[in-house]
Design a protein around this motif. Structure first.
Motif, PDB file in Angstrom:
ATOM      1  N   ALA A  27       0.832  -1.073   0.083  1.00 52.62           N
ATOM      2  CA  ALA A  27       0.081   0.015  -0.158  1.00 52.62           C
ATOM      3  C   ALA A  27       0.856   1.191  -0.053  1.00 52.62           C
ATOM      4  O   ALA A  27       2.038   1.087   0.497  1.00 52.62           O
ATOM      5  N   GLY A  28       0.331   2.490  -0.321  1.00 54.69           N
ATOM      6  CA  GLY A  28       1.010   3.539  -0.456  1.00 54.69           C
ATOM      7  C   GLY A  28       1.505   3.853  -2.014  1.00 54.69           C
ATOM      8  O   GLY A  28       2.635   3.194  -2.394  1.00 54.69           O
ATOM      9  N   GLY A  29       1.065   4.825  -2.806  1.00 53.97           N
ATOM     10  CA  GLY A  29       1.389   5.028  -4.051  1.00 53.97           C
ATOM     11  C   GLY A  29       0.777   4.093  -5.112  1.00 53.97           C
ATOM     12  O   GLY A  29       1.080   4.170  -6.213  1.00 53.97           O
ATOM     13  N   VAL A  30       0.022   3.015  -4.853  1.00 52.77           N
ATOM     14  CA  VAL A  30      -0.420   2.220  -5.669  1.00 52.77           C
ATOM     15  C   VAL A  30      -1.735   2.661  -6.382  1.00 52.77           C
ATOM     16  O   VAL A  30      -2.688   2.826  -5.561  1.00 52.77           O
ATOM     17  N   CYS A  31      -1.859   2.800  -7.739  1.00 52.96           N
ATOM     18  CA  CYS A  31      -3.051   3.176  -8.158  1.00 52.96           C
ATOM     19  C   CYS A  31      -3.295   2.834  -9.579  1.00 52.96           C
ATOM     20  O   CYS A  31      -4.108   3.431 -10.271  1.00 52.96           O
ATOM     21  N   SER A  32      -2.531   2.105 -10.203  1.00 51.97           N
ATOM     22  CA  SER A  32      -2.641   1.742 -11.509  1.00 51.97           C
ATOM     23  C   SER A  32      -2.051   0.232 -11.702  1.00 51.97           C
ATOM     24  O   SER A  32      -1.661  -0.164 -10.650  1.00 51.97           O
ATOM     25  N   GLY A  33      -2.370  -0.266 -12.900  1.00 53.82           N
ATOM     26  CA  GLY A  33      -2.168  -1.813 -13.096  1.00 53.82           C
ATOM     27  C   GLY A  33      -0.445  -2.004 -13.084  1.00 53.82           C
ATOM     28  O   GLY A  33      -0.191  -2.928 -12.559  1.00 53.82           O
ATOM     29  N   SER A  34       0.256  -0.880 -13.523  1.00 45.60           N
ATOM     30  CA  SER A  34       1.720  -1.194 -13.553  1.00 45.60           C
ATOM     31  C   SER A  34       2.270  -1.128 -12.221  1.00 45.60           C
ATOM     32  O   SER A  34       3.126  -1.474 -11.937  1.00 45.60           O
ATOM     33  N   SER A  35       1.698  -0.103 -11.270  1.00 45.33           N
ATOM     34  CA  SER A  35       2.315  -0.028 -10.222  1.00 45.33           C
ATOM     35  C   SER A  35       1.866  -1.290  -9.088  1.00 45.33           C
ATOM     36  O   SER A  35       2.535  -1.573  -8.372  1.00 45.33           O
ATOM     37  N   MET A  36       0.714  -1.801  -9.561  1.00 45.72           N
ATOM     38  CA  MET A  36       0.422  -3.031  -8.766  1.00 45.72           C
ATOM     39  C   MET A  36       1.206  -4.124  -9.460  1.00 45.72           C
ATOM     40  O   MET A  36       1.697  -4.951  -8.651  1.00 45.72           O
ATOM     41  N   ALA A  37       1.594  -4.135 -10.633  1.00 39.54           N
ATOM     42  CA  ALA A  37       2.541  -5.244 -11.158  1.00 39.54           C
ATOM     43  C   ALA A  37       3.958  -4.931 -10.329  1.00 39.54           C
ATOM     44  O   ALA A  37       4.561  -6.098 -10.059  1.00 39.54           O
ATOM     45  N   ALA A  38       4.341  -3.732 -10.146  1.00 40.71           N
ATOM     46  CA  ALA A  38       5.722  -3.563  -9.560  1.00 40.71           C
ATOM     47  C   ALA A  38       5.622  -4.025  -8.288  1.00 40.71           C
ATOM     48  O   ALA A  38       6.576  -4.778  -7.720  1.00 40.71           O
ATOM     49  N   ALA A  96     -16.300   0.152 -11.019  1.00 46.37           N
ATOM     50  CA  ALA A  96     -16.023  -0.699 -12.261  1.00 46.37           C
ATOM     51  C   ALA A  96     -15.180  -0.101 -13.236  1.00 46.37           C
ATOM     52  O   ALA A  96     -14.294  -0.974 -13.811  1.00 46.37           O
ATOM     53  N   GLU A  97     -15.020   0.887 -13.622  1.00 47.83           N
ATOM     54  CA  GLU A  97     -13.966   1.489 -14.285  1.00 47.83           C
ATOM     55  C   GLU A  97     -12.543   1.092 -13.945  1.00 47.83           C
ATOM     56  O   GLU A  97     -11.846   0.953 -14.729  1.00 47.83           O
ATOM     57  N   ILE A  98     -12.569   1.463 -12.578  1.00 46.48           N
ATOM     58  CA  ILE A  98     -11.196   1.678 -12.159  1.00 46.48           C
ATOM     59  C   ILE A  98     -10.707   0.160 -12.139  1.00 46.48           C
ATOM     60  O   ILE A  98      -9.189  -0.221 -12.633  1.00 46.48           O
ATOM     61  N   PHE A  99     -11.559  -1.063 -11.905  1.00 49.40           N
ATOM     62  CA  PHE A  99     -11.175  -2.238 -11.843  1.00 49.40           C
ATOM     63  C   PHE A  99     -10.669  -2.879 -13.454  1.00 49.40           C
ATOM     64  O   PHE A  99      -9.607  -3.394 -13.389  1.00 49.40           O
ATOM     65  N   ALA A 100     -11.776  -2.299 -14.235  1.00 51.86           N
ATOM     66  CA  ALA A 100     -11.101  -2.810 -15.575  1.00 51.86           C
ATOM     67  C   ALA A 100     -10.033  -2.012 -15.976  1.00 51.86           C
ATOM     68  O   ALA A 100      -9.017  -2.882 -16.677  1.00 51.86           O
ATOM     69  N   ASP A 101      -9.506  -0.959 -15.755  1.00 56.56           N
ATOM     70  CA  ASP A 101      -8.364  -0.175 -15.784  1.00 56.56           C
ATOM     71  C   ASP A 101      -7.103  -0.788 -15.221  1.00 56.56           C
ATOM     72  O   ASP A 101      -6.005  -1.186 -15.893  1.00 56.56           O
ATOM     73  N   LEU A 102      -7.341  -1.296 -13.953  1.00 63.06           N
ATOM     74  CA  LEU A 102      -6.377  -1.934 -13.227  1.00 63.06           C
ATOM     75  C   LEU A 102      -5.997  -3.101 -13.708  1.00 63.06           C
ATOM     76  O   LEU A 102      -4.664  -3.556 -14.062  1.00 63.06           O
ATOM     77  N   ILE A 103      -6.864  -3.966 -14.130  1.00 69.52           N
ATOM     78  CA  ILE A 103      -6.666  -5.415 -14.657  1.00 69.52           C
ATOM     79  C   ILE A 103      -6.015  -5.423 -16.085  1.00 69.52           C
ATOM     80  O   ILE A 103      -4.854  -5.937 -16.167  1.00 69.52           O
ATOM     81  N   GLU A 104      -6.412  -4.454 -16.650  1.00 71.04           N
ATOM     82  CA  GLU A 104      -5.956  -4.268 -18.009  1.00 71.04           C
ATOM     83  C   GLU A 104      -4.413  -3.821 -18.199  1.00 71.04           C
ATOM     84  O   GLU A 104      -3.507  -4.169 -18.662  1.00 71.04           O
ATOM     85  N   GLY A 105      -4.150  -2.882 -17.152  1.00 69.65           N
ATOM     86  CA  GLY A 105      -2.907  -2.244 -17.041  1.00 69.65           C
ATOM     87  C   GLY A 105      -1.912  -3.311 -16.512  1.00 69.65           C
ATOM     88  O   GLY A 105      -0.688  -3.442 -16.801  1.00 69.65           O
ATOM     89  N   TYR A 106      -2.354  -3.924 -15.448  1.00 73.04           N
ATOM     90  CA  TYR A 106      -1.672  -4.936 -14.734  1.00 73.04           C
ATOM     91  C   TYR A 106      -1.187  -6.139 -15.960  1.00 73.04           C
ATOM     92  O   TYR A 106      -0.044  -6.515 -16.103  1.00 73.04           O
TER      93      TYR A 106
END
Length: 313
Positions: free
Chosen positions: A169-180, A292-302
Motif C-alpha cells: 500500500a502507498g502510491g499504488v493506483c494503476s495496473g503497472s504499480s500493482m505489477a511492480a 467498475a471502470e477502475i477495476f477494468a483499468d487496473l486489470i488491463e494495466g496489470y
C-alpha cells in the motif's frame, strides 16, 4: 491460486483502503462486487452508524467485505462488539497494537489484517496471529509511518521477515504499480487514493475535484509531532507548518487541529480550513470514474505490464 485471494475469498488481490469520510457502504460494496475486498472505514463512524453501513453493505453485495478499525479512535470495544455481532468476515486494524483484538476477532471467525510501516511491527503482527499484513509506504494519504519509508523499499524488507501474505500500500493506483508491487513479492495491493476519488466514495465532490487537480509536490507529510499525516497544501496545512516551524508543542498543535478537521475538509468540502488527506498518486487521477471502470483499468494495466516485461531479459 494467489494467497491473498485464497485467504479472503476474492477474485482479484485488490483491497480498497478503509478511509475516513470516503469508505462507506457504497464504496465498499462496489469494490467487493467488482472482485476485490471493499472496506468500510470505521474511523469516521459512531458505532450505530457503523452497524448501519455493515448491514447496507451486506444487502448490496454477497461478496466478502471488511471493516477498517483505526485503534486510536474512541469506543473501540463497542466497535469490535458490533463487528463480531454482525459477523463481518474481514477486519483490518491499524495505528495500534495488533495483539489487542486479534485473538478475539479470530475466535469470532474474522480474518484479521494489520497495517504496518516497518518490518519490526510486521513481525510483531505475525507473532500476534494476524492472517496478513498491509505494508504501507509513506506515499500514502492520511496517517502514516514515522520512518518515511517508500513502498518499494518497505515491501522487500517486510517479505524478508514474515511468512504470512503481504499487501502493498502507498502510491499504488494503476495496473503497472500493482505489477511492480507483485514483482517485489507482494501478494496483493491496497489502493486508497484512487478509490477515495471515485464516484462511489462518500467524500464531497469539492474535495474529489480539488484532489484530481493537484500537482507533484502538492501533498506533504505533516503533523509529525502528533501522528504523521499526508495533507494537501492549503491554508490549514500552512497553519500547521508555521506552528511546527515555530516550535509549538504537541498540545498546542493539537489545539490548532481542534475537532472535526478531516470531516470539514473531506466530507464537507472546506478546501481552505479543512484537513485534506490524500496520497501522492492523486496527481495521476485526472477524471471522475466509477469503481467498475477502475477495476477494468487496473486489470488491463496489470496484464499489459506483465506482457511487456516478459521478454525483457
Amino acid at each position: 491460486m494467489n494467497r491473498l485471494c485464497e485467504l479472503l475469498g476474492i477474485r482479484y488481490p485488490i483491497i480498497s483502503g478503509g478511509m475516513v469520510w470516503c469508505s462507506g457502504w457504497r464504496l465498499a460494496s462496489a469494490v467487493s462486487q467488482a472482485g476485490g475486498l471493499g472496506l468500510i472505514g470505521a474511523g469516521s463512524m459512531h458505532p450505530d452508524n457503523l452497524r448501519d453501513h455493515i448491514r447496507k453493505c451486506r444487502a448490496a453485495t454477497d461478496k466478502p467485505f471488511g471493516v477498517n478499525v483505526p485503534m486510536l479512535y474512541p469506543e473501540l470495544d463497542r466497535i469490535i462488539e458490533i463487528i463480531i455481532e454482525e459477523q463481518v468476515p474481514v477486519v483490518v486494524t491499524s495505528a495500534g497494537n495488533p495483539k489487542t483484538y486479534t485473538a478475539r476477532l479470530k475466535e469470532a471467525g474474522c480474518k484479521v489484517l494489520h497495517v504496518v510501516s516497518n518490518s519490526k511491527f510486521a513481525l510483531k503482527s505475525q507473532e500476534a496471529g494476524v492472517d496478513a499484513v498491509i505494508a504501507e509506504g509513506f506515499e500514502a494519504g492520511g496517517h502514516n509511518g514515522r520512518e518515511e519509508t517508500t513502498t518499494l523499499c518497505l515491501i522487500p524488507s517486510i517479505i524478508e521477515v514474515v511468512s504470512i501474505p503481504v499487501v502493498a500500500a502507498g502510491g499504488v493506483c494503476s495496473g503497472s504499480s500493482m505489477a511492480a508491487c507483485m514483482a517485489l513479492g507482494a501478494d496483493g495491493v491496497q489502493i486508497g487514493t484512487r478509490f477515495a476519488l471515485s464516484r462511489e466514495s462518500s467524500a464531497s465532490d469539492a474535495f474529489k475535484s480539488h484532489c484530481r487537480g493537484i500537482k507533484e509536490g502538492d501533498t506533504m507529510l505533516s503533523l509529525k509531532h502528533l501522528s504523521p499525516t499526508r495533507l494537501v497544501k492549503n491554508e490549514f496545512y500552512e497553519q500547521v507548518r508555521a506552528a511546527e516551524l515555530s516550535g509549538q508543542s504537541a498540545d498546542e498543535i493539537r489545539a490548532l487541529l481542534g475537532k472535526g478537521r478531516a470531516k470539514r475538509g473531506i466530507f464537507e468540502g472546506d478546501l481552505v480550513e479543512g484537513e485534506l488527506e490524500i496520497g501522492q498518486c492523486a496527481t495521476l487521477v485526472k477524471h471522475e470514474e466509477g469503481v467498475a471502470e477502475i477495476f477494468a483499468d487496473l486489470i488491463e494495466g496489470y496484464r499489459a505490464s506483465m506482457q511487456r516485461l516478459a521478454p525483457a531479459l
